[in-house]
Structure formats: structure tokens, C-alpha cells
Design an enzyme around this catalytic site. Structure first.
Site, mmCIF file in Angstrom:
data_model
loop_
_atom_site.group_PDB
_atom_site.id
_atom_site.type_symbol
_atom_site.label_atom_id
_atom_site.label_comp_id
_atom_site.label_asym_id
_atom_site.label_seq_id
_atom_site.Cartn_x
_atom_site.Cartn_y
_atom_site.Cartn_z
ATOM 1 N N ALA A 69 157.827 63.237 134.138
ATOM 2 C CA ALA A 69 158.526 62.958 135.390
ATOM 3 C C ALA A 69 159.869 62.260 135.164
ATOM 4 O O ALA A 69 160.838 62.533 135.869
ATOM 5 C CB ALA A 69 157.643 62.101 136.296
ATOM 6 N N GLN A 167 152.619 61.040 142.245
ATOM 7 C CA GLN A 167 151.376 60.453 142.744
ATOM 8 C C GLN A 167 150.785 61.230 143.909
ATOM 9 O O GLN A 167 149.882 60.724 144.587
ATOM 10 C CB GLN A 167 151.632 58.998 143.184
ATOM 11 N N SER A 182 154.194 65.143 137.177
ATOM 12 C CA SER A 182 153.814 64.667 135.855
ATOM 13 C C SER A 182 152.374 65.094 135.594
ATOM 14 O O SER A 182 151.473 64.765 136.367
ATOM 15 C CB SER A 182 153.928 63.145 135.783
ATOM 16 N N ALA A 183 152.136 65.818 134.504
ATOM 17 C CA ALA A 183 150.817 66.388 134.253
ATOM 18 C C ALA A 183 149.739 65.329 134.066
ATOM 19 O O ALA A 183 148.598 65.506 134.507
ATOM 20 C CB ALA A 183 150.871 67.295 133.026
ATOM 21 N N HIS A 184 150.072 64.214 133.411
ATOM 22 C CA HIS A 184 149.013 63.255 133.081
ATOM 23 C C HIS A 184 148.526 62.470 134.290
ATOM 24 O O HIS A 184 147.521 61.764 134.209
ATOM 25 C CB HIS A 184 149.462 62.303 131.966
ATOM 26 N N THR A 217 162.530 73.052 122.273
ATOM 27 C CA THR A 217 161.463 74.047 122.314
ATOM 28 C C THR A 217 160.376 73.640 123.304
ATOM 29 O O THR A 217 159.930 72.490 123.322
ATOM 30 C CB THR A 217 160.840 74.205 120.915
ATOM 31 N N CYS A 297 154.702 51.185 134.275
ATOM 32 C CA CYS A 297 155.976 51.071 133.554
ATOM 33 C C CYS A 297 156.585 49.690 133.669
ATOM 34 O O CYS A 297 157.541 49.365 132.980
ATOM 35 C CB CYS A 297 156.962 52.122 134.089
#
Length: 348
Positions: A69, A167, A182-184, A217, A297
Site C-alpha cells: 500500500a 482496511q 494491501s494483500a497482507h 520484476t 507503523c
């Protein structure tokens, strides 16, 4: 008793479907930019994942894969063709790092101050960053569907709406121009995210990969894990509403549930009388509960939460506030166990 993890807003455990997708991808990994058969197969898998994520989200625009993100926000805020930046006062720290000179619009009662925003927009079109769900309080600043006066104001002024949906549990309002995932946060792997773009013409390209909008990549195994997680999440997951109502009512009778504006169900901020957030975290950790104080964070600092201050939470209350967040592994019994533990620590 097994430990109970209630810090899903920081990161949520990977879903088995995402793990399986990543494991399979690692067995046939090749660079998606390579011209040989293996590379072409990798490219086909990447584009299939892109299409699957867009379909699961109901997104009709483009999707740029990023490392998360924070990078997606950086691309949106630094490469949008409009040069002015306006951000809500409760945005994630990553927004303020990406746009340190942005004008800041306040929030009132859990909503963007529309009058202040209109006044700022009078200075010219801008990229306006307004998160969907605040990571510290669970406040939902914009709805998922239908018209919205704030979005209409931005568009009427020729501006672009950028929404941080990290979120929002894999849901993206269709009326926004740019959105970040954000995937996590969804049960996917760390280190992968996406910037959704209504029209690539909104951004300046830099060359390289991802239609020329990102260099480096592509991380195909993580992308495939991301796609699997989004599909599972979009199929449906909700916090037990009855259990949530019970825990909020119990905590409200003793402490103060920080609830500015419309609330989501999976993030709960609560202040305990007479006990600092730091002391609570130590006690709960010893009791087997993983909770936090604010955004992951910034929770390692002792400074007052900027978001809580912007929501109008006084300094004393903010210093006694912890965040509890629920995810796809959370059970009703775990929610009830936390309620009982919180009341015990509070001496209720």
C-alpha cells in the site's frame, strides 16, 4: 490457553488458499517479462491474477501491482498529473510521507469537513486522499456504494479521489478514481499490493513494468497469493455482529469506546480508565492476547496518535486507548474472552 490474536488491522494470518497458490507458483517460477515459453506462461498467470482480482473487486479500471500500500500511495500522490494535493487529517502516515506538503482537511464527527474541503478545492483541482476505514478507530469516512457529496465536490472541481482501502476488507467503492490495497491485510502475503486506476491517463508513466508505471520484476508468487486471498475475502467474511455488540456494550459501561462517526465492525478502539495504553499492552500480552495501540507503523513510538487527535480525542483519553482488530480467524469465543480479560484488567 492458546494465545488469541486480535491485531488483524496490522496484518492478518495468511489464508491457506493464498499459501497454496504461492507454493504452486514457486514450483513454476519464471520472469513474466521473458520471451521464452516459461516466461510467457508466467505472464499469462500474472494477467489471469490481475483479471481475477479486478473481477472479485468489481473494478472496471486498471490495476497496477506494487510492493504494498505504501508504494501504491507514493505512485498515486507523486505521479498524478494534477499537481495539488489535499489529504484528510486522519490519513495513514504513509500518505503524509508521500505528500509532506499537502493541504490538510480536518474531520468533524468522523466525517471529512466538507466546507473546508470545498474551500481548499477553490484553489484548483487536486488529488484528494480520503481513506475508507481508519486503521486506529475503525471509522468509515466514505460509503462503499451510491453517491457521496464529498466525492461529488472533488469531481466538480476537476479533482481526483484517492482512497486508501487497505482496511476495507477487499471492497472498493466504484466512484473513486484511485484506490490502494494491501494483500497482507486480506490474508495474502506481505510485500504485495495494488493501485487501482480508473484511467491510466491520470498518471505520468516512468517506463519499465506494469504498463510502464512501475519498475522492477513482478513478484508472481505473491501476486498469485494476493489473488487467492482477494477471491476468498470477497466471497464473504464478517465479524460476529452479536458478539461485537455485546463486547462494545460491556466495555462502554466501564471505559470509553472511541467511535467517531460511522464504524466498521472489525476495528475497535477503547480507552480504559486509569491505565495507560502501554501498561495495558503488557498486561494483555501476558494474558495471551495480541492487541495494539494505534497503527502498527507508529505504535512503537510514545508520541500522541495524530489520528486520534484529529478525531478530537483528548490527550489523556488517547494515552489510555488501545486498538483491538478482528479477522477471518477470529471466533465469537475469542471476542468474548477479550471482553472478559479487558473487564478484569479494568477492575470491573
Amino acid at each position: 490457553m492458546p494465545r488469541i490474536y486480535l491485531d488483524h488491522a496490522a496484518t492478518t494470518p495468511m489464508r491457506p488458499e493464498a499459501k497454496a497458490a504461492m507454493a504452486a507458483a514457486l514450483e513454476r517460477w519464471a520472469n513474466p517479462s521473458s520471451p521464452h515459453a516459461e516466461g510467457r506462461a508466467a505472464r499469462a498467470a500474472l494477467e489471469d491474477a490481475r483479471a481475477r482480482i479486478k473481477a472479485a473487486l468489481g473494478w472496471r479500471g486498471e490495476l497496477i501491482f506494487t510492493s504494498g500500500a505504501s508504494e501504491a500511495l507514493g505512485i498515486a500522490l507523486n505521479r498524478a498529473k494534477l499537481k495539488r494535493r489535499i489529504v484528510s487529517a486522519v490519513e495513514h502516515d504513509a500518505v503524509f510521507r508521500a505528500a509532506p506538503d499537502a493541504a490538510v482537511v480536518p474531520v468533524r464527527a468522523g466525517e471529512v469537513d466538507r466546507g473546508a474541503l470545498v474551500a481548499l478545492l477553490a484553489g484548483g483541482p487536486a488529488v484528494v486522499a480520503i481513506q475508507h476505514t481508519n486503521s486506529e478507530t475503525g471509522t468509515a469516512l466514505l460509503p462503499f456504494a451510491g453517491s457521496n457529496e464529498v466525492v461529488d465536490d472533488v469531481h466538480a472541481a476537476g479533482g481526483i479521489v484517492l482512497m486508501d482501502c487497505a482496511q476495507s476488507l477487499g471492497r472498493v467503492p466504484p466512484q473513486v478514481d484511485l484506490a490502494v490495497l494491501s494483500a497482507h491485510k486480506l490474508g495474502g502475503p506481505p510485500g504485495i499490493g495494488a493501485l487501482l486506476v480508473r484511467d491510466l491517463g491520470l498518471l505520468d508513466p516512468v517506463g519499465g513494468h506494469e504498463f510502464g508505471y512501475r519498475q522492477g520484476t513482478e513478484n508472481l508468487p505473491a501476486i498469485l497469493g494476493f489473488a487467492a486471498a482477494v477471491e476468498v475475502m470477497s466471497a464473504g467474511w464478517r465479524v460476529d455482529a452479536e458478539a461485537m455488540a455485546e463486547v462494545k456494550n460491556a466495555l462502554w459501561r466501564v471505559g470509553e469506546v472511541i467511535a467517531p462517526g460511522v464504524q466498521c465492525a472489525h476495528i475497535l478502539a477503547v480507552a480504559m480508565p486509569g491505565t495507560s495504553a502501554a501498561a495495558q499492552l503488557i498486561r494483555f500480552d501476558a494474558m495471551g492476547f495480541a492487541v495494539s495501540a494505534g497503527s502498527a507503523c507508529s505504535s512503537g513510538t510514545l508520541k500522541r496518535s495524530r489520528a486520534l487527535a484529529a478525531f478530537g480525542v483528548d490527550e489523556d483519553t488517547a494515552a489510555r486507548t488501545i486498538r483491538v482488530s478482528f479477522g477471518w480467524t477470529t471466533t465469537k469465543q475469542e471476542i468474548e474472552a477479550f471482553r472478559d480479560a479487558w473487564l478484569e484488567v479494568a477492575g470491573a
